[in-house]
Design a protein around this motif. Structure first.
Motif, PDB file in Angstrom:
ATOM      1  N   MET A 304       0.934   5.161  -5.708  1.00  0.00           N
ATOM      2  CA  MET A 304       1.264   4.810  -4.325  1.00  0.00           C
ATOM      3  C   MET A 304       0.406   5.547  -3.320  1.00  0.00           C
ATOM      4  O   MET A 304       0.800   5.750  -2.190  1.00  0.00           O
ATOM      5  CB  MET A 304       2.748   5.127  -4.057  1.00  0.00           C
ATOM      6  CG  MET A 304       3.632   4.183  -4.841  1.00  0.00           C
ATOM      7  SD  MET A 304       5.362   4.472  -4.582  1.00  0.00           S
ATOM      8  CE  MET A 304       5.653   5.803  -5.689  1.00  0.00           C
ATOM      9  N   GLU A 306      -2.131   4.626  -1.808  1.00  0.00           N
ATOM     10  CA  GLU A 306      -2.660   3.798  -0.731  1.00  0.00           C
ATOM     11  C   GLU A 306      -1.656   3.633   0.404  1.00  0.00           C
ATOM     12  O   GLU A 306      -1.978   3.049   1.413  1.00  0.00           O
ATOM     13  CB  GLU A 306      -2.991   2.405  -1.293  1.00  0.00           C
ATOM     14  CG  GLU A 306      -4.181   2.401  -2.198  1.00  0.00           C
ATOM     15  CD  GLU A 306      -5.432   2.812  -1.469  1.00  0.00           C
ATOM     16  OE1 GLU A 306      -6.127   3.713  -1.962  1.00  0.00           O
ATOM     17  OE2 GLU A 306      -5.712   2.266  -0.392  1.00  0.00           O
ATOM     18  N   ASP A 307      -0.466   4.115   0.192  1.00  0.00           N
ATOM     19  CA  ASP A 307       0.591   3.853   1.167  1.00  0.00           C
ATOM     20  C   ASP A 307       0.467   4.809   2.334  1.00  0.00           C
ATOM     21  O   ASP A 307       1.005   5.903   2.318  1.00  0.00           O
ATOM     22  CB  ASP A 307       1.950   4.046   0.466  1.00  0.00           C
ATOM     23  CG  ASP A 307       3.087   3.568   1.336  1.00  0.00           C
ATOM     24  OD1 ASP A 307       4.230   3.892   1.016  1.00  0.00           O
ATOM     25  OD2 ASP A 307       2.809   2.867   2.321  1.00  0.00           O
ATOM     26  N   LYS A 308      -0.273   4.405   3.342  1.00  0.00           N
ATOM     27  CA  LYS A 308      -0.456   5.301   4.484  1.00  0.00           C
ATOM     28  C   LYS A 308       0.037   4.617   5.735  1.00  0.00           C
ATOM     29  O   LYS A 308       0.382   3.452   5.738  1.00  0.00           O
ATOM     30  CB  LYS A 308      -1.941   5.621   4.656  1.00  0.00           C
ATOM     31  CG  LYS A 308      -2.433   6.568   3.610  1.00  0.00           C
ATOM     32  CD  LYS A 308      -3.873   6.923   3.856  1.00  0.00           C
ATOM     33  CE  LYS A 308      -4.574   7.070   2.525  1.00  0.00           C
ATOM     34  NZ  LYS A 308      -5.713   6.229   2.368  1.00  0.00           N
TER      35      LYS A 308
ATOM     36  N   ASP B 269       5.481  -3.170   8.083  1.00  0.00           N
ATOM     37  CA  ASP B 269       4.097  -2.771   7.904  1.00  0.00           C
ATOM     38  C   ASP B 269       3.410  -3.612   6.842  1.00  0.00           C
ATOM     39  O   ASP B 269       2.438  -3.186   6.252  1.00  0.00           O
ATOM     40  CB  ASP B 269       4.032  -1.285   7.522  1.00  0.00           C
ATOM     41  CG  ASP B 269       4.822  -1.006   6.262  1.00  0.00           C
ATOM     42  OD1 ASP B 269       5.568  -1.885   5.809  1.00  0.00           O
ATOM     43  OD2 ASP B 269       4.681   0.089   5.712  1.00  0.00           O
ATOM     44  N   ARG B 271       4.315  -4.354   3.899  1.00  0.00           N
ATOM     45  CA  ARG B 271       4.396  -3.904   2.495  1.00  0.00           C
ATOM     46  C   ARG B 271       5.805  -4.068   1.944  1.00  0.00           C
ATOM     47  O   ARG B 271       6.790  -3.966   2.666  1.00  0.00           O
ATOM     48  CB  ARG B 271       4.008  -2.436   2.397  1.00  0.00           C
ATOM     49  CG  ARG B 271       2.571  -2.231   2.782  1.00  0.00           C
ATOM     50  CD  ARG B 271       2.193  -0.774   2.823  1.00  0.00           C
ATOM     51  NE  ARG B 271       0.977  -0.626   3.607  1.00  0.00           N
ATOM     52  CZ  ARG B 271       0.571   0.481   4.159  1.00  0.00           C
ATOM     53  NH1 ARG B 271       1.278   1.570   4.023  1.00  0.00           N
ATOM     54  NH2 ARG B 271      -0.557   0.518   4.854  1.00  0.00           N
ATOM     55  N   ARG B 273       8.383  -2.434  -0.774  1.00  0.00           N
ATOM     56  CA  ARG B 273       8.547  -1.184  -1.506  1.00  0.00           C
ATOM     57  C   ARG B 273       9.626  -1.350  -2.555  1.00  0.00           C
ATOM     58  O   ARG B 273      10.676  -1.938  -2.297  1.00  0.00           O
ATOM     59  CB  ARG B 273       8.955  -0.077  -0.551  1.00  0.00           C
ATOM     60  CG  ARG B 273       7.817   0.328   0.341  1.00  0.00           C
ATOM     61  CD  ARG B 273       8.190   1.472   1.242  1.00  0.00           C
ATOM     62  NE  ARG B 273       7.002   2.055   1.834  1.00  0.00           N
ATOM     63  CZ  ARG B 273       6.289   1.488   2.781  1.00  0.00           C
ATOM     64  NH1 ARG B 273       6.675   0.344   3.287  1.00  0.00           N
ATOM     65  NH2 ARG B 273       5.205   2.072   3.237  1.00  0.00           N
ATOM     66  N   VAL B 285       4.534   0.382  -4.226  1.00  0.00           N
ATOM     67  CA  VAL B 285       4.319  -0.199  -2.898  1.00  0.00           C
ATOM     68  C   VAL B 285       3.429  -1.402  -3.093  1.00  0.00           C
ATOM     69  O   VAL B 285       2.284  -1.268  -3.537  1.00  0.00           O
ATOM     70  CB  VAL B 285       3.643   0.813  -1.957  1.00  0.00           C
ATOM     71  CG1 VAL B 285       3.314   0.155  -0.639  1.00  0.00           C
ATOM     72  CG2 VAL B 285       4.524   2.013  -1.746  1.00  0.00           C
ATOM     73  N   ASN B 287       1.246  -4.307  -1.856  1.00  0.00           N
ATOM     74  CA  ASN B 287       0.473  -4.577  -0.656  1.00  0.00           C
ATOM     75  C   ASN B 287      -0.242  -5.888  -0.812  1.00  0.00           C
ATOM     76  O   ASN B 287      -1.241  -5.971  -1.514  1.00  0.00           O
ATOM     77  CB  ASN B 287      -0.557  -3.450  -0.526  1.00  0.00           C
ATOM     78  CG  ASN B 287      -0.875  -3.204   0.906  1.00  0.00           C
ATOM     79  OD1 ASN B 287      -0.576  -4.000   1.757  1.00  0.00           O
ATOM     80  ND2 ASN B 287      -1.495  -2.068   1.142  1.00  0.00           N
TER      81      ASN B 287
END
Lengths: 632, 327
Positions: A304, A306-308, B269, B271, B273, B285, B287
């Motif tokens: 995870m 990349e989760d920013k 955002d 995404r 989760r 997560v 994406n």
């Protein structure tokens, strides 16, 4: 000095005469420093001594009463000691009454806080004297609230009066408060208005503190007045006066200061209905016991990293920025644009020049759409960047807008601030971004948005004095700064002259010589800085001449902030215009200014004005000296 | 070394508008597994999960956005809720596309209704009512009102934002969890029409919630950065167990998988989760989308290995994922 008890009235009155004569001749300190402590000790428990002391003071002839009384008040170790020493002197003796209730409070302001405490504590300690306390408070409030007093009396006196008011308030009891509540309220309203109208931040703050204190005293339940100002030692000291209770006196039922403090604090929250929602009380789950039964272990998490946080992208071109700022609905993009604008402008000077006036217009009218930190500063820096990239058209636009209809005070002051910052940037050597220069021969003018410039002026004038009297040794003690052409040279006139042009032409929403004296003050200070920065430019002499005429026209303005600005203008002038030109072109005006400065030094009520005038006179003296040393 | 997050198994395109609601129906043995989706243009698409194409399109809400679809016992009976203030009941057997019945909600909010089967052929539906803070519970298909749940005067809860009807087992009383605009969650007893407990979980409106009746634990998401996990104790009182902080603000939907092992959140955002439900351990997560993800839904396949997760987003796409299907 030793007294034999038993009917010695005559000898006491003789002593009073001696005491009075000695005091009036200026030997107050010597005699009273011996007398007062002794008397204080003696009167502590002995009633006879107390009465003797009272008789002593009462018998002092009227013409010598004042210095004696003053000495006693200054030397007494506390209000109760003073009360023992003087008794009800103020009630019996008219002169004493005048000195204590009028002269020391309203006509003099050099006494220390301890003296004030003694005096007012003394008045509050006896029921016969309390009416004087109330009377004193009313008169103090009247002075505090009169607009002419606020405008014309020195700040030190205003501070003294404010302190006295706060101490009086702390001594007032509930029933007395009730009776004069209405008056307190009216005077507070009037007073706070004149104080907030002033240009000097110190006066404004004094007004705010006193108003808050009065309001907290008269509204013990319910919302109280609360202003926003910076807390510092002075404000804390002032507020502490309000919170004291009179020491060790037997008077019951003192105003409950703790209760007031709670009323001052946050307004009571409205409680929810009796269904009482339980607010979040996090309980830590017992993690150990779950460890055995955890079947989540077979769920392997993925990467995870990349989760920013999401960030909106700012546009890369100036014209895109213009589009976003004028019409975009996307607030994230708008925010990112505002943050990136200054650096974009500086990186693309050619592109900015094409759209400079449009960009300046957008920035001048830009309002905060979302809550960004430092929005005001970001906007100002962008404006400065545009102005320095394309000075002449943008300066023309900004100065014309300064005198246009329907702008807020904030916007007009913004225009002035931006002009100053840009002028500073243009006139200093090429080191964009570094406003702190190491060992610079010119002092830096740090202008933060909305800050009070008067402190800076003091610093600048001091530095100027220093620079004028400095003899440069031949050794290089300073770092050599890279030289580059002075870009301010070609545009100084464009910044300066339009600003000074229309100051006496009132518009419907903007009257510099009338109500908007705050803006006038800022304008005058701006002109002073522009003058200062214009040293070594071609237009400086012409600017100087116009500036001197401007100063002459406004020299009797009632606002002390404006007068300080005018005096700074004269300083800048003397600094920037080369001496030869000063003497050739402006001899008459200089002489007139000289005589005006003389008047200011002696008669101006404001301490800062007097100091600035004195410095100007010194500068002019230096000028004369310089001329004499140079063979003409 | 953790694996990078998986890609979607496939992506359904063709919705033509932002997708606000999804519902799987994959239990029928001989039937094709199907996904219902409601979009902002008022259409309900029935997606064939074998061909990945739209089989049927239902138009019953006058081109106003559809924000809730649910099946009522099999894929032949569908309930849909739209912004035209109507709840429509559809009969889809034998290829029909007819609206059998409709309920006028008189509510202009966005609160999704909640369905609960209480007996054979009888459902309870909770929906936001006409008055600001009220929730109405109706019995379907008779459309009779069971009760109206009114908070106390002066409670200042705001609109109900999300609802969940549940009962511990078939014989116990139905209960309703409602999340409101002021950030609080209230547990209502539907039969008596009384509130049993109120808990302030968030500072911002509660956007979505889901509840696990076996463990008596629930989770709620809001427009802020915090997910709140709370539990119900024996006295029917709600308490917060823990909170989980997210990287970006805003959650539009939360759903717990039927086997109660993982849960998925749909974020503003873009995404998705995935968390482990037992201890809120962040697992993945996902994406893929380029706009806010409006809804997530788990499928109800009988074979665990075939289970899917669907997410509908504002970029008009529905992504289908196969994640942790074999645990």
């Amino acid at each position: 000095v030793c007294f034999i008890p038993g009917g010695l009235d005559c000898s006491i009155s003789f002593i009073s005469h001696v005491l009075g004569k000695v005091c009036v001749q200026g030997r107050q300190k010597e005699i009273l420093s011996a007398l007062v402590p002794r008397l204080t000790d003696l009167t502590k428990s002995d009633c006879i001594w107390q009465r003797m002391c009272w008789r002593l003071v009462e018998c002092v002839p009227e013409r010598w009463m004042e210095p004696v009384l003053l000495g006693f008040v200054q030397r007494a170790p506390g209000a109760d000691a003073l009360s023992r020493l003087l008794g009800n002197l103020v009630v019996k003796n008219k002169k004493a009454q005048f000195v204590v209730t009028q002269k020391m409070l309203l006509l003099q302001y050099s006494h220390t806080t301890a003296v004030l405490q003694n005096l007012l504590g003394y008045l509050s300690l006896d029921s016969l004297r309390r009416p004087f306390l109330i009377k004193v408070l009313q008169e103090l409030l009247e002075t505090w609230g009169s607009s002419s007093a606020v405008k014309h009396s020195p700040p030190e006196q205003q501070q003294y009066i404010s302190k006295a008011i706060l101490i009086c308030l702390s001594h007032l009891k509930e029933p007395e408060m009730e009776s004069c509540r209405q008056e307190l309220l009216t005077s507070m309203m009037e007073g706070v208005k004149c104080h907030l109208d002033s240009n000097l931040p110190q006066i404004r703050r004094l007004g705010m503190i006193v108003a808050e204190s009065i309001s907290s005293k008269i509204n013990t339940d319910g919302p109280v007045l609360k202003f926003q100002y910076e807390e510092d030692d002075e404000t804390r000291e002032l507020k502490s006066f309000l919170m004291q209770t009179s020491p060790s006196s037997a008077v019951p039922g003192l105003p409950d200061d703790d209760r007031n403090e709670e009323a001052d604090a946050a307004l009571p929250l409205v409680l929810k209905s009796d269904k009482n929602p339980q607010t979040a009380a996090p309980l830590m789950p017992d993690e150990e016991s779950d460890a055995e039964l955890d079947s989540d272990d077979d769920l392997v998490p993925y990467d995870m990293s990349e989760d920013k946080e999401l960030k909106a992208k700012a546009p890369l071109y100036i014209r895109d920025c213009i589009d976003v700022l004028t019409g975009c609905e996307d607030v994230d993009k708008w925010e990112a644009t505002v943050k990136a604008l200054e650096s974009l402008i500086r990186k693309n000077p050619a592109a900015t020049r094409e759209v400079s006036v449009e960009l300046a217009k957008i920035l001048l009218h830009l309002e905060e759409k979302t809550c960004i930190e430092g929005f005001v500063e970001l906007r100002q820096r962008a404006q400065v960047a545009v102005l320095t990239t394309d000075p002449i058209p943008v300066a023309k636009y900004l100065t014309s807008q300064f005198y246009s209809l329907n702008y807020s005070l904030r916007q007009r002051v913004d225009v002035l601030d931006v002009l100053i910052l840009a002028a500073q940037e243009l006139s200093s050597p090429k080191s964009y971004g570094k406003t702190k220069q190491f060992g610079a021969p010119k002092p830096c003018i740090q202008l933060l948005p909305g800050s009070d410039s008067s402190k800076d002026w003091r610093r600048i004038v001091d530095e100027r004095i220093k620079s004028k009297t400095r003899r440069f040794a031949t050794g290089q003690s300073q770092v050599e700064i890279a030289s580059s052409p002075n870009e301010f040279n070609s545009v100084a006139g464009h910044f300066f002259f339009p600003l000074i042009q229309h100051f006496d032409r009132p518009l419907t929403t903007f009257d510099l010589l009338g109500e908007d004296h705050f803006v006038l003050g800022r304008l005058v200070h701006t002109l002073a800085i522009l003058m200062y920065l214009a040293i070594n430019t071609v237009a400086v002499t012409a600017m100087g001449k116009v500036l001197l005429e401007f100063v002459w026209a406004l020299r009797f303005h009632t606002d002390s902030y404006v007068r300080q600005g005018l005096l700074s203008c004269v300083s800048s002038l003397l600094h920037s215009v080369p001496t030869e030109h000063l003497l050739e072109d402006m001899t008459e005006e200089l002489l007139e200014t000289l005589s005006w400065l003389g008047v200011v030094v002696e008669k101006d009520p404001d301490g800062d004005c007097r100091r600035l005038a004195l410095q100007n006179l010194l500068l002019m003296e230096n000028l004369k000296k310089k001329l004499k040393t140079v063979p003409s | 070394m953790a694996l990078p997050p998986p890609d979607p198994q496939f992506v359904l395109r063709g919705a033509g508008a932002a997708v606000h609601t999804l519902h799987f129906s994959c239990r029928g043995e001989s039937d094709v597994p199907v996904l219902f989706s409601g979009s902002e243009n008022g259409f309900i698409n029935v997606w064939n999960l074998k061909t990945h194409r739209v089989d049927t399109t239902l138009d019953g809400h006058g081109r106003k956005s559809v924000y809730c679809v649910e099946t009522m016992g099999g894929k032949d009976r569908l309930l849909s809720q739209g912004r035209d203030q109507r709840v429509c009941l559809w009969d889809l057997a034998e290829g029909r596309t007819a609206v059998m019945d409709s309920v006028c909600t008189e509510n202009v909010g966005f609160c999704r209704c909640s369905l609960l089967k209480v007996a054979q052929g009888r459902w309870l539906m909770a929906m936001a009512a006409k008055a600001l803070e009220e929730v109405q519970v109706l019995e379907l298909p008779s459309k009779t009102s069971v009760c109206t749940l009114k908070p106390e005067v002066g409670a200042k809860l705001g609109m109900p934002m999300c609802l969940k009807l549940w009962q511990l087992n078939c014989s116990s009383q139905p209960l309703l969890l409602a999340g409101y605009e002021d950030g609080s969650v209230i547990l209502w007893n539907v039969t008596m029409g009384k509130a049993l407990s109120q808990l302030v979980c968030h500072q911002e409106p509660v956007m979505s919630l889901d509840f696990d009746s076996e463990k008596a634990k629930g989770i709620s998401g809001s427009s802020e950065k915090v997910l709140s996990i709370w539990s119900l104790n024996e006295q029917q009182n709600l308490q917060v167990c823990k909170t989980h902080r997210l990287v970006n603000t805003g959650i539009s939907d939360i759903t717990i998988r039927p086997d109660k092992k993982i849960l998925a959140t749909a974020g503003w955002d873009h995404r998705i989760r995935i968390f482990g439900w037992k201890k809120m351990k962040p697992l993945a997560v996902l994406n893929y989308h380029t706009a806010t993800v409006h809804c997530v839904s788990f499928s109800d396949h009988k074979t665990p290995g075939e289970r899917l997760l669907a997410a509908g987003s504002g970029d008009h796409r529905i992504s289908i994922w196969s994640i942790y299907a074999h645990t």
